[in-house]
Scaffold this motif. Structure first.
Motif, mmCIF file in Angstrom:
data_model
loop_
_atom_site.group_PDB
_atom_site.id
_atom_site.type_symbol
_atom_site.label_atom_id
_atom_site.label_comp_id
_atom_site.label_asym_id
_atom_site.label_seq_id
_atom_site.Cartn_x
_atom_site.Cartn_y
_atom_site.Cartn_z
ATOM 1 N N ARG A 157 0.838 -1.203 0.000
ATOM 2 C CA ARG A 157 0.000 0.000 0.000
ATOM 3 C C ARG A 157 0.873 1.252 0.000
ATOM 4 O O ARG A 157 1.926 1.288 0.651
ATOM 5 C CB ARG A 157 -0.932 -0.003 1.206
ATOM 6 C CG ARG A 157 -1.884 -1.188 1.235
ATOM 7 C CD ARG A 157 -2.655 -1.258 2.539
ATOM 8 N NE ARG A 157 -3.664 -0.217 2.635
ATOM 9 C CZ ARG A 157 -4.399 0.011 3.732
ATOM 10 N NH1 ARG A 157 -4.186 -0.721 4.824
ATOM 11 N NH2 ARG A 157 -5.307 0.954 3.744
ATOM 12 N N ILE A 158 0.452 2.284 -0.710
ATOM 13 C CA ILE A 158 1.245 3.500 -0.858
ATOM 14 C C ILE A 158 1.203 4.297 0.438
ATOM 15 O O ILE A 158 0.126 4.630 0.946
ATOM 16 C CB ILE A 158 0.708 4.357 -2.018
ATOM 17 C CG1 ILE A 158 0.798 3.577 -3.333
ATOM 18 C CG2 ILE A 158 1.479 5.671 -2.134
ATOM 19 C CD1 ILE A 158 0.124 4.283 -4.503
ATOM 20 N N VAL A 159 2.362 4.621 0.973
ATOM 21 C CA VAL A 159 2.444 5.408 2.200
ATOM 22 C C VAL A 159 2.186 6.872 1.843
ATOM 23 O O VAL A 159 2.893 7.459 1.031
ATOM 24 C CB VAL A 159 3.821 5.260 2.867
ATOM 25 C CG1 VAL A 159 3.870 6.071 4.167
ATOM 26 C CG2 VAL A 159 4.124 3.789 3.158
ATOM 27 N N VAL A 160 1.159 7.443 2.457
ATOM 28 C CA VAL A 160 0.778 8.824 2.167
ATOM 29 C C VAL A 160 0.789 9.651 3.445
ATOM 30 O O VAL A 160 0.715 9.116 4.554
ATOM 31 C CB VAL A 160 -0.628 8.907 1.519
ATOM 32 C CG1 VAL A 160 -0.645 8.212 0.167
ATOM 33 C CG2 VAL A 160 -1.690 8.309 2.443
ATOM 34 N N ASP A 161 0.875 10.977 3.259
ATOM 35 C CA ASP A 161 0.727 11.874 4.399
ATOM 36 C C ASP A 161 -0.753 12.174 4.594
ATOM 37 O O ASP A 161 -1.612 11.596 3.917
ATOM 38 C CB ASP A 161 1.552 13.148 4.197
ATOM 39 C CG ASP A 161 1.166 13.912 2.932
ATOM 40 O OD1 ASP A 161 0.046 13.697 2.409
ATOM 41 O OD2 ASP A 161 1.983 14.735 2.459
ATOM 42 N N ARG A 162 -1.085 13.083 5.476
ATOM 43 C CA ARG A 162 -2.500 13.360 5.741
ATOM 44 C C ARG A 162 -3.183 14.062 4.576
ATOM 45 O O ARG A 162 -4.410 14.139 4.536
ATOM 46 C CB ARG A 162 -2.640 14.198 7.011
ATOM 47 C CG ARG A 162 -2.439 13.388 8.285
ATOM 48 C CD ARG A 162 -2.784 14.216 9.512
ATOM 49 N NE ARG A 162 -4.163 14.635 9.526
ATOM 50 C CZ ARG A 162 -5.173 13.899 9.995
ATOM 51 N NH1 ARG A 162 -4.948 12.681 10.449
ATOM 52 N NH2 ARG A 162 -6.408 14.374 10.001
ATOM 53 N N ALA A 163 -2.397 14.542 3.623
ATOM 54 C CA ALA A 163 -2.969 15.160 2.424
ATOM 55 C C ALA A 163 -3.157 14.140 1.308
ATOM 56 O O ALA A 163 -3.542 14.501 0.201
ATOM 57 C CB ALA A 163 -2.076 16.308 1.951
ATOM 58 N N MET A 164 -2.893 12.868 1.580
ATOM 59 C CA MET A 164 -2.993 11.763 0.627
ATOM 60 C C MET A 164 -1.949 11.857 -0.478
ATOM 61 O O MET A 164 -2.130 11.322 -1.576
ATOM 62 C CB MET A 164 -4.404 11.669 -0.002
ATOM 63 C CG MET A 164 -5.500 11.397 0.999
ATOM 64 S SD MET A 164 -5.219 9.920 1.982
ATOM 65 C CE MET A 164 -5.164 10.626 3.628
ATOM 66 N N ARG A 165 -0.845 12.511 -0.193
ATOM 67 C CA ARG A 165 0.257 12.591 -1.142
ATOM 68 C C ARG A 165 1.303 11.543 -0.782
ATOM 69 O O ARG A 165 1.634 11.340 0.388
ATOM 70 C CB ARG A 165 0.886 13.990 -1.127
ATOM 71 C CG ARG A 165 -0.091 15.085 -1.462
ATOM 72 C CD ARG A 165 0.527 16.465 -1.355
ATOM 73 N NE ARG A 165 1.440 16.735 -2.455
ATOM 74 C CZ ARG A 165 2.010 17.924 -2.649
ATOM 75 N NH1 ARG A 165 1.780 18.925 -1.817
ATOM 76 N NH2 ARG A 165 2.814 18.105 -3.671
ATOM 77 N N SER A 166 1.832 10.874 -1.799
ATOM 78 C CA SER A 166 2.895 9.907 -1.574
ATOM 79 C C SER A 166 4.055 10.590 -0.868
ATOM 80 O O SER A 166 4.483 11.680 -1.260
ATOM 81 C CB SER A 166 3.364 9.334 -2.920
ATOM 82 O OG SER A 166 4.623 8.703 -2.797
ATOM 83 N N VAL A 167 4.587 9.952 0.177
ATOM 84 C CA VAL A 167 5.696 10.553 0.915
ATOM 85 C C VAL A 167 6.987 10.525 0.114
ATOM 86 O O VAL A 167 7.937 11.244 0.443
ATOM 87 C CB VAL A 167 5.905 9.852 2.275
ATOM 88 C CG1 VAL A 167 4.675 10.022 3.166
ATOM 89 C CG2 VAL A 167 6.229 8.371 2.087
ATOM 90 N N GLY A 215 -8.448 5.239 -1.308
ATOM 91 C CA GLY A 215 -9.061 3.917 -1.260
ATOM 92 C C GLY A 215 -8.137 2.875 -0.659
ATOM 93 O O GLY A 215 -7.232 3.173 0.123
ATOM 94 N N ASP A 216 -8.344 1.617 -1.048
ATOM 95 C CA ASP A 216 -7.590 0.510 -0.468
ATOM 96 C C ASP A 216 -6.096 0.603 -0.748
ATOM 97 O O ASP A 216 -5.286 0.029 -0.008
ATOM 98 C CB ASP A 216 -8.113 -0.827 -0.998
ATOM 99 C CG ASP A 216 -9.483 -1.181 -0.452
ATOM 100 O OD1 ASP A 216 -9.967 -0.454 0.430
ATOM 101 O OD2 ASP A 216 -10.059 -2.192 -0.907
ATOM 102 N N SER A 217 -5.710 1.305 -1.817
ATOM 103 C CA SER A 217 -4.297 1.397 -2.179
ATOM 104 C C SER A 217 -3.510 2.313 -1.255
ATOM 105 O O SER A 217 -2.277 2.271 -1.248
ATOM 106 C CB SER A 217 -4.155 1.912 -3.623
ATOM 107 O OG SER A 217 -4.826 1.077 -4.536
ATOM 108 N N ALA A 218 -4.199 3.151 -0.498
ATOM 109 C CA ALA A 218 -3.532 4.153 0.330
ATOM 110 C C ALA A 218 -3.335 3.646 1.763
ATOM 111 O O ALA A 218 -4.249 3.089 2.363
ATOM 112 C CB ALA A 218 -4.337 5.442 0.350
ATOM 113 N N TYR A 219 -2.144 3.866 2.285
ATOM 114 C CA TYR A 219 -1.865 3.570 3.689
ATOM 115 C C TYR A 219 -1.884 4.910 4.410
ATOM 116 O O TYR A 219 -0.892 5.651 4.428
ATOM 117 C CB TYR A 219 -0.504 2.884 3.830
ATOM 118 C CG TYR A 219 -0.165 2.502 5.258
ATOM 119 C CD1 TYR A 219 -0.680 1.341 5.819
ATOM 120 C CD2 TYR A 219 0.677 3.297 6.027
ATOM 121 C CE1 TYR A 219 -0.368 0.979 7.127
ATOM 122 C CE2 TYR A 219 0.996 2.945 7.332
ATOM 123 C CZ TYR A 219 0.468 1.787 7.880
ATOM 124 O OH TYR A 219 0.782 1.429 9.178
ATOM 125 N N ALA A 220 -3.030 5.236 4.985
ATOM 126 C CA ALA A 220 -3.241 6.528 5.639
ATOM 127 C C ALA A 220 -3.481 6.320 7.121
ATOM 128 O O ALA A 220 -4.228 5.413 7.514
ATOM 129 C CB ALA A 220 -4.427 7.252 5.009
#
Length: 400
Positions: free
Chosen positions: A259-269, A278-283
């Protein structure tokens, strides 16, 4: 040159974000392309109903996006190169190519995972996608035509497993349904909700096998680690979900499960011009825990990604929103259900709603989700914002 926005996936998260961006951003400055392998919108929350033999609406994405200015490309994503800002795709007609982007939303969702258990890929069915749910439906139809009944074994006692087992038991009278749970049935629910779930299984004639681990799936049986062997004419695997390896292969920072690691803005770190929802995001939610894979999380992450993209491109302040998880809606057939709320620590609250009221609430949520996805630009501001870079260039030309 227009700013190119590419959205990968047109599920609950992808379709929502694409429609919102189309309504809020000026088409004079942006072009939005949605890439999806299927021509129809898939109501993933209702695929267990499809497998049980019920008719489930599947709006055509071409109709969903008609009049929005969104370009739809029916293709399968095969690779991602975030350093070159390019996506490789394989078209449904056998062709292929590459799409360049300036901003990317990654919303490819998840699929069933066999967890390395032998025989799952060869012999088990799942309800993680429309084609697989239809294959299960065809198998159950065949068992019904045989006239002698049959054994259905559902492996996994998460929400998907519970909903699948109860739906099949209610809709397919004559089939014997067994639900295999790794631990206690409904362990994440409150005591009252667990009791309600057990009563529902008893009412529907479902055999529940608790504290059991499946060791292998064979063509006609399921073998458990304790030596138990269950006859099975149709094994349904709901014991885990996984995401596509494309993000990891492309070099994005991902979790161990991809899963893609994102910040609270849903941007890839690792690549800020890539957003995930969605399911692809690690939030991480407000409670410090990862948001679970769910439709509710798709809504939270999709709204957040939309606000971030619009704010970033137009020079506006990105509003701060909560990333919470309120609870679970569980259907137990068409006339029963459980609504379980959770506290800030994701623990089940003592109170729950059960029975026909919970079933109606779940049905209402499903109808609302379908309607909002089918009308992606309804109710949004009609003013389309210009991009900040375009505004600055226009000001510079005027000053000159």
């Amino acid at each position: 040159m227009k700013h190119r926005i590419v959205v990968l996936g047109a599920g609950y998260a992808g379709a929502y974000v694409a429609g919102n961006l189309a309504r809020r951003l000026s088409p004079a400055d942006t072009e939005i392309t949605v890439v999806n392998a299927e021509p129809d919108f898939v109501q993933r929350l209702r695929l267990h109903q499809l497998a049980a033999g019920q008719e489930i609406e599947a709006p055509r994405l071409a109709d969903v996006f008609a009049g929005t200015g969104i370009r739809l490309r029916l293709a399968r994503v095969t690779a991602l190169d975030p350093d070159r800002r390019a996506v490789a795709v394989a078209d449904t007609d056998g062709g292929g190519g590459e799409l360049g982007y300036d901003t990317l939303l990654y919303a490819l969702g998840s699929h069933g995972a066999d967890r390395g258990v032998p025989g799952v890929a060869e012999h088990a069915f799942d309800v993680a996608g429309r084609p697989s749910a239809l294959r299960l439906c065809a198998r159950l139809d065949g068992l019904g035509r045989r006239g002698g009944g049959g054994n259905v074994v559902v492996v996994g006692d998460g929400l998907t497993g519970i909903e699948t087992a109860t739906e099949i038991a209610e809709s397919r009278i004559g089939l014997s349904v067994t639900l295999i749970a790794r631990g206690e049935l409904g362990a994440s629910l409150s005591a009252g909700a667990r009791d309600h779930l057990r009563r529902a299984c008893d009412r529907l004639g479902i055999t529940v096998l608790e504290h059991s681990t499946v060791e292998a799936v064979e063509a006609t049986r399921v073998r458990c680690a304790d030596g138990t062997a269950l006859a099975s004419d149709a094994t349904v695997w709901t014991a885990g979900f996984a995401v596509s390896p494309i993000a990891a292969a492309g070099g994005l920072e991902v979790t161990g499960e991809g899963r893609i690691v994102v910040d609270r803005a849903m941007r890839s770190v690792s690549h800020p011009n890539v957003h995930a929802a969605g399911d692809s995001a690690y939030a991480i939610g407000d409670n410090g825990r990862p948001l679970p894979m769910s439709c509710a999380s798709a809504g939270h992450t999709g709204m957040r990604a939309t606000a971030t993209i619009v704010g970033h491109l137009t020079g506006r302040t990105v509003p701060s929103t909560r990333l919470g998880y309120l609870g679970n809606h569980i259907s137990l057939g068409r006339q029963d259900g459980i609504l379980q709320l959770v506290d800030d620590e994701a623990r089940a609250k003592p109170q729950y709603v059960g029975g026909w009221r919970a079933a109606r609430i779940k049905a209402g949520v499903l109808r609302m989700s379908l309607w909002t996805t089918s009308h992606p630009t309804f109710g949004l501001p009609k003013r389309k914002h210009r991009l900040a870079a375009v505004q600055e260039a226009s000001a510079e030309r005027a000053a000159a």
